[in-house]
Scaffold this motif. Structure first.
Motif, PDB file in Angstrom:
ATOM      1  N   GLU A 123      17.519   8.512 -24.032  1.00 32.68           N
ATOM      2  CA  GLU A 123      16.867   9.695 -23.469  1.00 32.68           C
ATOM      3  C   GLU A 123      15.369   9.468 -23.320  1.00 32.68           C
ATOM      4  N   LYS A 124      14.766   8.789 -24.300  1.00 34.53           N
ATOM      5  CA  LYS A 124      13.335   8.491 -24.251  1.00 34.53           C
ATOM      6  C   LYS A 124      13.142   7.000 -24.003  1.00 34.53           C
ATOM      7  N   GLY A 125      12.859   6.660 -22.743  1.00 32.97           N
ATOM      8  CA  GLY A 125      12.751   5.253 -22.376  1.00 32.97           C
ATOM      9  C   GLY A 125      11.496   4.584 -22.876  1.00 32.97           C
ATOM     10  N   ASP A 126      10.404   5.337 -23.041  1.00 35.25           N
ATOM     11  CA  ASP A 126       9.139   4.730 -23.456  1.00 35.25           C
ATOM     12  C   ASP A 126       9.236   4.089 -24.827  1.00 35.25           C
ATOM     13  N   GLU A 127       9.949   4.749 -25.737  1.00 34.47           N
ATOM     14  CA  GLU A 127      10.090   4.202 -27.091  1.00 34.47           C
ATOM     15  C   GLU A 127      10.879   2.900 -27.068  1.00 34.47           C
ATOM     16  N   LEU A 128      11.931   2.866 -26.266  1.00 37.96           N
ATOM     17  CA  LEU A 128      12.729   1.649 -26.165  1.00 37.96           C
ATOM     18  C   LEU A 128      11.922   0.530 -25.502  1.00 37.96           C
ATOM     19  N   ASP A 129      11.112   0.878 -24.496  1.00 38.31           N
ATOM     20  CA  ASP A 129      10.265  -0.127 -23.837  1.00 38.31           C
ATOM     21  C   ASP A 129       9.372  -0.824 -24.854  1.00 38.31           C
ATOM     22  N   LYS A 130       8.717  -0.034 -25.716  1.00 39.72           N
ATOM     23  CA  LYS A 130       7.818  -0.603 -26.722  1.00 39.72           C
ATOM     24  C   LYS A 130       8.584  -1.470 -27.728  1.00 39.72           C
ATOM     25  N   LYS A 131       9.775  -1.014 -28.097  1.00 34.77           N
ATOM     26  CA  LYS A 131      10.566  -1.764 -29.064  1.00 34.77           C
ATOM     27  C   LYS A 131      10.986  -3.121 -28.506  1.00 34.77           C
ATOM     28  N   VAL A 132      11.412  -3.143 -27.251  1.00 29.12           N
ATOM     29  CA  VAL A 132      11.830  -4.408 -26.635  1.00 29.12           C
ATOM     30  C   VAL A 132      10.632  -5.331 -26.437  1.00 29.12           C
ATOM     31  N   GLN A 133       9.476  -4.767 -26.064  1.00 31.40           N
ATOM     32  CA  GLN A 133       8.268  -5.579 -25.923  1.00 31.40           C
ATOM     33  C   GLN A 133       7.906  -6.247 -27.245  1.00 31.40           C
ATOM     34  N   GLU A 134       7.960  -5.463 -28.338  1.00 25.68           N
ATOM     35  CA  GLU A 134       7.676  -6.023 -29.661  1.00 25.68           C
ATOM     36  C   GLU A 134       8.706  -7.092 -30.031  1.00 25.68           C
ATOM     37  N   PHE A 135       9.951  -6.828 -29.671  1.00 25.65           N
ATOM     38  CA  PHE A 135      11.018  -7.787 -29.966  1.00 25.65           C
ATOM     39  C   PHE A 135      10.797  -9.105 -29.240  1.00 25.65           C
ATOM     40  N   HIS A 136      10.524  -9.051 -27.952  1.00 26.36           N
ATOM     41  CA  HIS A 136      10.298 -10.275 -27.174  1.00 26.36           C
ATOM     42  C   HIS A 136       9.055 -11.018 -27.651  1.00 26.36           C
ATOM     43  N   LEU A 137       8.005 -10.267 -28.007  1.00 26.17           N
ATOM     44  CA  LEU A 137       6.797 -10.922 -28.521  1.00 26.17           C
ATOM     45  C   LEU A 137       7.058 -11.617 -29.848  1.00 26.17           C
ATOM     46  N   SER A 138       7.852 -10.977 -30.707  1.00 25.32           N
ATOM     47  CA  SER A 138       8.158 -11.594 -32.002  1.00 25.32           C
ATOM     48  C   SER A 138       8.956 -12.881 -31.836  1.00 25.32           C
ATOM     49  N   ILE A 139       9.734 -12.969 -30.737  1.00 28.91           N
ATOM     50  CA  ILE A 139      10.514 -14.173 -30.465  1.00 28.91           C
ATOM     51  C   ILE A 139       9.634 -15.265 -29.858  1.00 28.91           C
ATOM     52  N   LEU A 140       8.701 -14.865 -28.996  1.00 31.12           N
ATOM     53  CA  LEU A 140       7.953 -15.846 -28.206  1.00 31.12           C
ATOM     54  C   LEU A 140       6.630 -16.283 -28.831  1.00 31.12           C
ATOM     55  N   LYS A 141       6.065 -15.492 -29.728  1.00 32.88           N
ATOM     56  CA  LYS A 141       4.798 -15.894 -30.351  1.00 32.88           C
ATOM     57  C   LYS A 141       4.900 -17.246 -31.061  1.00 32.88           C
ATOM     58  N   PRO A 142       5.954 -17.479 -31.859  1.00 37.18           N
ATOM     59  CA  PRO A 142       6.071 -18.804 -32.493  1.00 37.18           C
ATOM     60  C   PRO A 142       6.144 -19.943 -31.480  1.00 37.18           C
ATOM     61  N   LEU A 143       6.775 -19.686 -30.331  1.00 42.65           N
ATOM     62  CA  LEU A 143       6.867 -20.707 -29.285  1.00 42.65           C
ATOM     63  C   LEU A 143       5.487 -20.986 -28.692  1.00 42.65           C
ATOM     64  N   LEU A 144       4.705 -19.927 -28.432  1.00 39.93           N
ATOM     65  CA  LEU A 144       3.365 -20.098 -27.871  1.00 39.93           C
ATOM     66  C   LEU A 144       2.469 -20.875 -28.831  1.00 39.93           C
ATOM     67  N   ILE A 145       2.555 -20.543 -30.119  1.00 42.37           N
ATOM     68  CA  ILE A 145       1.735 -21.242 -31.124  1.00 42.37           C
ATOM     69  C   ILE A 145       2.152 -22.706 -31.232  1.00 42.37           C
ATOM     70  N   GLU A 146       3.458 -22.941 -31.238  1.00 38.55           N
ATOM     71  CA  GLU A 146       3.970 -24.320 -31.343  1.00 38.55           C
ATOM     72  C   GLU A 146       3.504 -25.171 -30.169  1.00 38.55           C
ATOM     73  N   HIS A 147       3.579 -24.643 -28.969  1.00 35.58           N
ATOM     74  CA  HIS A 147       3.174 -25.397 -27.785  1.00 35.58           C
ATOM     75  C   HIS A 147       1.658 -25.621 -27.750  1.00 35.58           C
ATOM     76  N   GLU A 148       0.908 -24.639 -28.234  1.00 34.84           N
ATOM     77  CA  GLU A 148      -0.546 -24.809 -28.304  1.00 34.84           C
ATOM     78  C   GLU A 148      -0.904 -25.945 -29.259  1.00 34.84           C
ATOM     79  N   ASN A 149      -0.191 -26.029 -30.370  1.00 33.70           N
ATOM     80  CA  ASN A 149      -0.432 -27.115 -31.335  1.00 33.70           C
ATOM     81  C   ASN A 149      -0.028 -28.480 -30.768  1.00 33.70           C
ATOM     82  N   LEU A 150       0.994 -28.506 -29.929  1.00 32.10           N
ATOM     83  CA  LEU A 150       1.415 -29.763 -29.310  1.00 32.10           C
ATOM     84  C   LEU A 150       0.397 -30.251 -28.270  1.00 32.10           C
ATOM     85  N   LEU A 151      -0.314 -29.317 -27.649  1.00 31.98           N
ATOM     86  CA  LEU A 151      -1.294 -29.696 -26.626  1.00 31.98           C
ATOM     87  C   LEU A 151      -2.642 -30.116 -27.238  1.00 31.98           C
ATOM     88  N   LYS A 152      -2.921 -29.691 -28.466  1.00 36.57           N
ATOM     89  CA  LYS A 152      -4.219 -29.990 -29.081  1.00 36.57           C
ATOM     90  C   LYS A 152      -4.531 -31.485 -29.140  1.00 36.57           C
TER      91      LYS A 152
END
Length: 228
Positions: A123-152
């Motif tokens: 019924e309230k899409g905004d709350e779900l939008d924020k939850k999925v955004q947080e979920f995807h970020l929690s999955i992808l942040k470790p990948l972004l950090i790992e790749h940044e360390n590989l490029l250093k």
């Protein structure tokens, strides 16, 4: 051609025709049973699809551009990144939602990936939008950090040993986070109600013919045993 052979062929065809006429109710009965089963399966399939379509769903897609050491070499192979996301980063996330990973080396140029989450519309899409955004970020942040360390090391090596032309290197980045669209589950072509009924008709015809000749064979065997 031997006349006897021709007579045997004609007799065989006549016998087949007689068998089909005499056992027509067996043929019709087996055909109708097979057709009825296919109609029931098709009806249940259609009902299930209508129920699924009545439940509206949202598809959240995060588009990722995988960094590269050069124009053609990504930091990590895409199949390995998929394993990392599904089996490592997903398990480490505190938010538990469904997740799929897709990539196409032809359409996406060899360094594009999609992280997808499909959920029922609330019924309230905004709350779900924020939850999925947080979920995807929690999955992808470790990948972004790992790749940044590989490029250093590559960047540091270039600073210590400069050359006339700098090597091309690009970091992994999120092009679009949790882009929301309406989702309709695809219907497999071979499982559509029309195809199921058509297969039921074909199977019914062959099953009816097989059943008729099997009954005729059984009766002949039974009569032969009585004569012994």
């Amino acid at each position: 051609m031997n006349p006897n052979d021709k007579n045997e062929e004609e007799i065989s065809l006549i016998d087949i025709a007689k068998t089909l006429i005499l056992r027509k109710w067996w043929l019709l009965g087996i055909f109708l049973i097979s057709l009825s089963i296919s109609v029931v399966i098709a009806y249940r399939k259609q009902t299930s699809e209508n129920t699924t379509k009545s439940v509206k769903q949202w598809k959240y897609t995060t588009y990722i551009v995988i960094g590269s050491y050069s124009l053609t070499y990504p930091i990590e192979p895409l199949p390995w990144i998929e394993i990392e996301i599904k089996e490592i980063f997903l398990n480490d996330s505190n938010i538990k939602l469904p997740l799929e990973v897709e990539y196409d080396t032809v359409k996406m140029g060899g360094n594009g990936m999609k992280v997808i989450t499909v959920l029922p519309q609330p019924e309230k899409g905004d709350e779900l939008d924020k939850k999925v955004q947080e979920f995807h970020l929690s999955i992808l942040k470790p990948l972004l950090i790992e790749h940044e360390n590989l490029l250093k090391p590559v960047r540091e090596a270039f600073v210590k040993t400069p050359i006339t032309s700098s090597p091309f290197s690009a970091p992994t980045r999120i092009a679009k986070l949790a882009h929301r669209t309406e989702f309709t589950p695809p219907t497999p072509r071979l499982s559509s109600p029309k195809i199921i009924i058509l297969l039921g008709v074909i199977i019914g015809v062959f099953s009816g013919l097989f059943g008729v000749f099997f009954v005729e064979f059984f009766i002949h065997v039974k009569n032969s045993l009585k004569e012994l």
